[in-house]
Design an enzyme around this catalytic site. Structure first.
Site, PDB file in Angstrom:
ATOM      1  N   LYS A 224       0.844  -1.211   0.000  1.00  0.00           N
ATOM      2  CA  LYS A 224       0.000   0.000   0.000  1.00  0.00           C
ATOM      3  C   LYS A 224       0.872   1.250   0.000  1.00  0.00           C
ATOM      4  O   LYS A 224       0.581   2.204  -0.711  1.00  0.00           O
ATOM      5  CB  LYS A 224      -0.861   0.048   1.279  1.00  0.00           C
TER       6      LYS A 224
ATOM      7  N   ASP B 154      -8.316   1.965   4.723  1.00  0.00           N
ATOM      8  CA  ASP B 154      -8.832   0.618   4.977  1.00  0.00           C
ATOM      9  C   ASP B 154      -9.551   0.166   3.717  1.00  0.00           C
ATOM     10  O   ASP B 154     -10.319   0.928   3.119  1.00  0.00           O
ATOM     11  CB  ASP B 154      -9.753   0.576   6.194  1.00  0.00           C
TER      12      ASP B 154
ATOM     13  N   PHE C 190      -0.657  -7.034  -5.158  1.00  0.00           N
ATOM     14  CA  PHE C 190      -0.634  -7.746  -3.878  1.00  0.00           C
ATOM     15  C   PHE C 190      -2.052  -8.169  -3.514  1.00  0.00           C
ATOM     16  O   PHE C 190      -3.000  -7.896  -4.243  1.00  0.00           O
ATOM     17  CB  PHE C 190      -0.026  -6.855  -2.781  1.00  0.00           C
TER      18      PHE C 190
END
Ligand code: ITT
Length: 197
Positions: free
Chosen positions: A16, A72, A152
């Protein structure tokens, strides 16, 4: 040349961090938790993406004092009533094991024909006493097997609408141009540029 502006991104996920740095570009110095000396695993106890993003961002603002944002993200599969959703990181149990999560997802969808799904990212920004949320979503399909090795998480089994390939078969910039995180982050940048002088 003006100095890049500093901001902390509250994540323990190196993928991220890499994506956010690519999306935000060289005019931002995005500091990681390691950069500010935070090595804690921030508990994510909320039942919504916004709730967990806010927990992570406030945790850093309250304990370390930095202006900060957190992301998130969830994968929401229609045929599974929105699962794994807010529990995407722990779908196959505690441990953030993407291989196990994808294996369980493909197993649970083995007989499912209608395979629509979407990724949703909620970014929470905490600056001073101000708290803001930015959302991004991308719709697509869960494939029947893994393809590709870039990206990912669930990227090898998610094919965005309008594409012939999964996120894991795209370059970073191809994914960032259309992804949930790219969309949410561009809203964040727009807000930061209009409010921070
Ligand atoms: P932080 O909370 O430290 O930011 P995390 O990995 O726990 O990192 P999340 O709580 O947002 O992140 O969990 C999201 C889960 O969804 C996790 O398993 C990721 O691998 C997966 N995920 C997040 N973004 C993704 C993306 O762009 N493509 C594929 N999978 C993704």
């Amino acid at each position: 040349m003006t100095q890049p502006r500093k901001i902390v991104f509250a994540t323990n996920n190196a993928h991220k961090l890499h994506e956010i740095r690519e999306i935000m570009g060289p005019q931002w110095h995005v500091m990681s938790l390691a950069d500010i000396g935070c090595h804690e695993d921030i508990p994510e106890t909320a039942t919504t993406l916004a709730g967990n993003a806010e927990i992570k961002a406030r945790y850093i603002k309250d304990r370390y004092g930095y202006d900060c944002f957190a992301d998130d993200t969830g994968l929401l599969v229609d045929a599974l009533d929105g699962a794994p959703g807010v529990y995407s990181a722990r779908y196959a149990g505690p441990g953030h094991d993407s291989e196990a999560n994808m294996a369980l997802l493909l197993k649970n969808m083995a007989d499912v024909k209608e395979r629509s799904a979407h990724f949703s990212t909620v970014i929470c920004l905490v600056t001073g006493s101000d708290v803001r949320f930015f959302e991004g979503r991308v719709d697509g399909t869960i494939t029947t097997e893994r393809s590709g090795s870039s990206g990912f998480g669930y990227d090898p089994v998610f094919r965005p609408d309008g594409s012939d390939v999964t996120f894991a078969e795209m370059t970073d910039s191809e994914k960032n141009a259309i992804s949930h995180r790219g969309r949410a982050t561009r809203k964040l940048i727009e807000y930061l540029l209009t409010t921070l002088q």
